[in-house]
Structure formats: structure tokens, C-alpha cells
Write a protein that holds these residues in place. Sequence first.
Motif, PDB file in Angstrom:
ATOM      1  N   ARG A 142       1.002  -1.442  -0.514  1.00  9.66           N
ATOM      2  CA  ARG A 142       0.353   0.323   0.142  1.00  9.66           C
ATOM      3  C   ARG A 142       0.843   1.073   0.071  1.00  9.66           C
ATOM      4  O   ARG A 142       0.337   2.670  -0.382  1.00  9.66           O
ATOM      5  CB  ARG A 142      -0.509  -0.087   0.927  1.00  9.66           C
ATOM      6  CG  ARG A 142      -2.450  -0.991   1.287  1.00  9.66           C
ATOM      7  CD  ARG A 142      -3.104  -0.472   2.063  1.00  9.66           C
ATOM      8  NE  ARG A 142      -2.683  -0.863   3.907  1.00  9.66           N
ATOM      9  CZ  ARG A 142      -2.880  -1.786   4.104  1.00  9.66           C
ATOM     10  NH1 ARG A 142      -3.574  -3.001   3.346  1.00  9.66           N
ATOM     11  NH2 ARG A 142      -2.501  -2.519   5.396  1.00  9.66           N
ATOM     12  N   ARG A 143       1.946   1.339   0.268  1.00 13.03           N
ATOM     13  CA  ARG A 143       3.139   1.774   0.739  1.00 13.03           C
ATOM     14  C   ARG A 143       3.695   2.564  -0.932  1.00 13.03           C
ATOM     15  O   ARG A 143       4.683   3.023  -1.276  1.00 13.03           O
ATOM     16  CB  ARG A 143       4.001   2.085   1.860  1.00 13.03           C
ATOM     17  CG  ARG A 143       3.059   2.424   2.942  1.00 13.03           C
ATOM     18  CD  ARG A 143       2.238   3.710   3.283  1.00 13.03           C
ATOM     19  NE  ARG A 143       3.494   4.803   4.308  1.00 13.03           N
ATOM     20  CZ  ARG A 143       4.092   5.302   3.891  1.00 13.03           C
ATOM     21  NH1 ARG A 143       2.907   6.838   3.442  1.00 13.03           N
ATOM     22  NH2 ARG A 143       4.865   6.798   3.574  1.00 13.03           N
ATOM     23  N   ILE A 144       3.633   1.457  -2.426  1.00 13.89           N
ATOM     24  CA  ILE A 144       4.205   1.273  -2.981  1.00 13.89           C
ATOM     25  C   ILE A 144       3.137   1.305  -4.205  1.00 13.89           C
ATOM     26  O   ILE A 144       2.149   0.853  -4.204  1.00 13.89           O
ATOM     27  CB  ILE A 144       4.495   0.395  -3.532  1.00 13.89           C
ATOM     28  CG1 ILE A 144       5.780   0.124  -2.175  1.00 13.89           C
ATOM     29  CG2 ILE A 144       5.826   0.055  -4.464  1.00 13.89           C
ATOM     30  CD1 ILE A 144       6.617  -1.290  -2.693  1.00 13.89           C
ATOM     31  N   GLY A 145       3.646   2.588  -5.398  1.00 11.43           N
ATOM     32  CA  GLY A 145       2.951   3.120  -6.848  1.00 11.43           C
ATOM     33  C   GLY A 145       3.084   2.161  -7.694  1.00 11.43           C
ATOM     34  O   GLY A 145       4.006   2.087  -7.451  1.00 11.43           O
ATOM     35  N   ILE A 146       2.361   0.889  -8.420  1.00 10.71           N
ATOM     36  CA  ILE A 146       3.126  -0.113  -9.328  1.00 10.71           C
ATOM     37  C   ILE A 146       2.096   0.783 -10.991  1.00 10.71           C
ATOM     38  O   ILE A 146       1.146   0.661 -11.104  1.00 10.71           O
ATOM     39  CB  ILE A 146       2.819  -1.527  -8.995  1.00 10.71           C
ATOM     40  CG1 ILE A 146       3.957  -1.735  -7.794  1.00 10.71           C
ATOM     41  CG2 ILE A 146       3.752  -2.306 -10.105  1.00 10.71           C
ATOM     42  CD1 ILE A 146       3.139  -2.810  -6.643  1.00 10.71           C
ATOM     43  N   VAL A 147       3.209   0.267 -11.595  1.00 11.78           N
ATOM     44  CA  VAL A 147       2.913   1.022 -12.406  1.00 11.78           C
ATOM     45  C   VAL A 147       3.894  -0.359 -13.857  1.00 11.78           C
ATOM     46  O   VAL A 147       4.971  -0.502 -13.939  1.00 11.78           O
ATOM     47  CB  VAL A 147       2.851   2.328 -13.754  1.00 11.78           C
ATOM     48  CG1 VAL A 147       2.501   2.625 -15.226  1.00 11.78           C
ATOM     49  CG2 VAL A 147       2.879   3.328 -12.162  1.00 11.78           C
ATOM     50  N   LEU A 206       7.330   2.605  -8.358  1.00 13.85           N
ATOM     51  CA  LEU A 206       7.574   1.188  -9.333  1.00 13.85           C
ATOM     52  C   LEU A 206       7.516   1.367 -10.642  1.00 13.85           C
ATOM     53  O   LEU A 206       5.740   0.828 -10.583  1.00 13.85           O
ATOM     54  CB  LEU A 206       8.006   0.305  -8.925  1.00 13.85           C
ATOM     55  CG  LEU A 206       8.282   0.156  -7.499  1.00 13.85           C
ATOM     56  CD1 LEU A 206       8.761  -1.639  -6.639  1.00 13.85           C
ATOM     57  CD2 LEU A 206       9.759   0.953  -7.593  1.00 13.85           C
ATOM     58  N   ALA A 207       7.315   1.685 -11.931  1.00 16.66           N
ATOM     59  CA  ALA A 207       7.169   1.781 -13.432  1.00 16.66           C
ATOM     60  C   ALA A 207       7.648   0.545 -14.265  1.00 16.66           C
ATOM     61  O   ALA A 207       9.294   0.925 -14.420  1.00 16.66           O
ATOM     62  CB  ALA A 207       7.255   3.345 -13.678  1.00 16.66           C
ATOM     63  N   ASP A 208       7.252  -0.121 -14.999  1.00 11.95           N
ATOM     64  CA  ASP A 208       7.681  -1.754 -15.321  1.00 11.95           C
ATOM     65  C   ASP A 208       7.492  -1.496 -16.505  1.00 11.95           C
ATOM     66  O   ASP A 208       6.738  -1.619 -17.244  1.00 11.95           O
ATOM     67  CB  ASP A 208       7.461  -2.926 -14.814  1.00 11.95           C
ATOM     68  CG  ASP A 208       8.280  -4.148 -14.981  1.00 11.95           C
ATOM     69  OD1 ASP A 208       9.563  -4.272 -16.099  1.00 11.95           O
ATOM     70  OD2 ASP A 208       7.341  -5.631 -14.881  1.00 11.95           O
ATOM     71  N   ILE A 215       8.039  12.758  -4.637  1.00 11.26           N
ATOM     72  CA  ILE A 215       8.330  11.042  -4.206  1.00 11.26           C
ATOM     73  C   ILE A 215      10.114  10.492  -5.266  1.00 11.26           C
ATOM     74  O   ILE A 215      10.593  10.460  -6.290  1.00 11.26           O
ATOM     75  CB  ILE A 215       6.998  10.612  -5.406  1.00 11.26           C
ATOM     76  CG1 ILE A 215       5.630  11.245  -4.694  1.00 11.26           C
ATOM     77  CG2 ILE A 215       7.203   9.038  -5.740  1.00 11.26           C
ATOM     78  CD1 ILE A 215       4.585  10.849  -5.746  1.00 11.26           C
ATOM     79  N   THR A 216       9.611   9.232  -4.716  1.00  2.30           N
ATOM     80  CA  THR A 216      10.813   8.329  -5.497  1.00  2.30           C
ATOM     81  C   THR A 216      10.284   7.489  -5.893  1.00  2.30           C
ATOM     82  O   THR A 216       9.698   6.812  -6.233  1.00  2.30           O
ATOM     83  CB  THR A 216      11.277   6.698  -4.251  1.00  2.30           C
ATOM     84  OG1 THR A 216      12.074   8.648  -3.113  1.00  2.30           O
ATOM     85  CG2 THR A 216      13.191   6.092  -4.790  1.00  2.30           C
ATOM     86  N   VAL A 217      11.068   7.114  -7.524  1.00  7.15           N
ATOM     87  CA  VAL A 217      10.498   7.320  -8.604  1.00  7.15           C
ATOM     88  C   VAL A 217      11.987   5.977  -9.318  1.00  7.15           C
ATOM     89  O   VAL A 217      12.478   6.354  -9.243  1.00  7.15           O
ATOM     90  CB  VAL A 217       9.992   8.137  -9.880  1.00  7.15           C
ATOM     91  CG1 VAL A 217       9.859   7.230 -11.255  1.00  7.15           C
ATOM     92  CG2 VAL A 217       9.571   8.740  -9.261  1.00  7.15           C
TER      93      VAL A 217
END
Length: 251
Positions: free
Chosen positions: A109-114, A190-192, A218-220
Motif C-alpha cells: 500500500r506504500r508502493i505505487g506500481i505501473v 515503480l514503473a515496469d 516521490i522516489t521513482v
Amino acid sequence: MPQGSTRLPLKETSQEANSVSPLSDETRKAIVSLRQVHKAYKNGFNALTDINLEIQSGDFLFVTGPSGSGKSTFLKLLYGEERATAGDVMVNGLNVGGLKGDRLAALRRRIGIVFQDYKLIPRRTVAENVAFVLWAQGYGRQEIQRRLPPALKMVGLQHKADSFPDELSGGEQQRASIARAIVSTPPLVLADEPTGNLDADNSWQVIKILKKLHAIGITVIVTTHDESLIRLSNHPVVQIRNGHLYRPQPK
């Protein structure tokens, strides 16, 4: 070793860190730390070998390398989709390898994933896709309604809130997935391969949004094989080749 690269372990120097973060030195700390990480699969394939990497809060990092080099595995280790065979994967001060159930869910929930393929729910509108994340995390209707407009505005989709995924272009679908990833204001995104299915113009729009997120602290971390985007973006880069981590040398 690839020509023009240097094997890591990587730890940004203070000069490099200051150049990529909007945060002051006093507030910067390691948000991601990998220590002698090794990932092997049951078929004997070594996806990652002896990975040492430290990423400070507020950094923007590109992870590049050829297809099948281990970029996606690297990101999956950070949100617990994969577990390291050996070594420690630390995210937000927690050892991801030791997390299960509710504790792993709390970290995610503390990580956004794309994702490259968007993963939008077909029968829900853009607004519903984005709001679904908040609903699943237990937010009430009032808080969801407060958070939704800024997230859609950040990605330029206010006018598409009531559209369904199949009514959007590929670039719009990816921007919707970014809104979904950031609506809960995670400190880490995190963007994969987020531009893997997009043309050059839409790819740059996606990168500009990620740069805006970085600008607000935000850390990207972005995996990509698109060297032109990396050059335009002017952010630090590491390479994964044959499971090893390298820092490209300036040309």
C-alpha cells in the motif's frame, strides 16, 4: 563486462544524490537497499547475481538492459511478487523477504506500481479504476472523492473520468494506470517498462508525469530499454546485463 560500464555495488555519492533529489540532505535516507541479492529459479536460471544497490528517498533512477536481463524481476523483488534466493531486499526499512500476509499487503500500500500492460479493469470507468485502489485500502467515500480529482489532474485525464478503458488511447490508459498508482500518495513508485507499448510522443508524456512526481519528493524507479528517453530525462541510470548490475560510464 559490457564496454563503457562499471560493475557495482552502487551507492550514490552526495554530489550525485543532491543533483537528482528535491529533498534536503537532512530528510534523505535509503528507501530501497539490496545487499548481495541473488535470484535463481527452479530451472537453474540465475535472474540476478550479487546485486548491491542503495536508492535514497527522493531519487529518480532508470534501470535499463535488454529484454530478459532481469529488470522486471528486480522490481518484483521490491514489492514482494518474487522472493530473493539469497541476500536482503529492504524497502521502507522492512526486509521484504520476511513479509507475508497483512504485513506484505501493508508494504504494498506504500508502493505505487505501473505496469506495461496497464491492468485496468475493463468494465469500470477511469474514475472507478483509480478509486478502486482507495476503496480496497479502506478509504471512505468522502476521502476517495477528495483524492480522486488531484490524481486525475496530475495525469491530465479529468475530462476522461467517465470513460471506459476501451474508449482510451494507449497513452491515456497508461496515464490512468499512473493515476491509480499515485492516488494513495505512496512515497515510492515503480514503473515496469511504462512506455513499452507507446509511441514516442505518448512515451514522453508518461515520463514527464513521472518527473512531476519526482519533483514533489516521490522516489521513482523506472525500468526501460528506451535509450532515447533516458538521454532526454537526464536522471541516473543503472544497467542489468546477464543478471549483473552496472553503472554506464559517461561518453
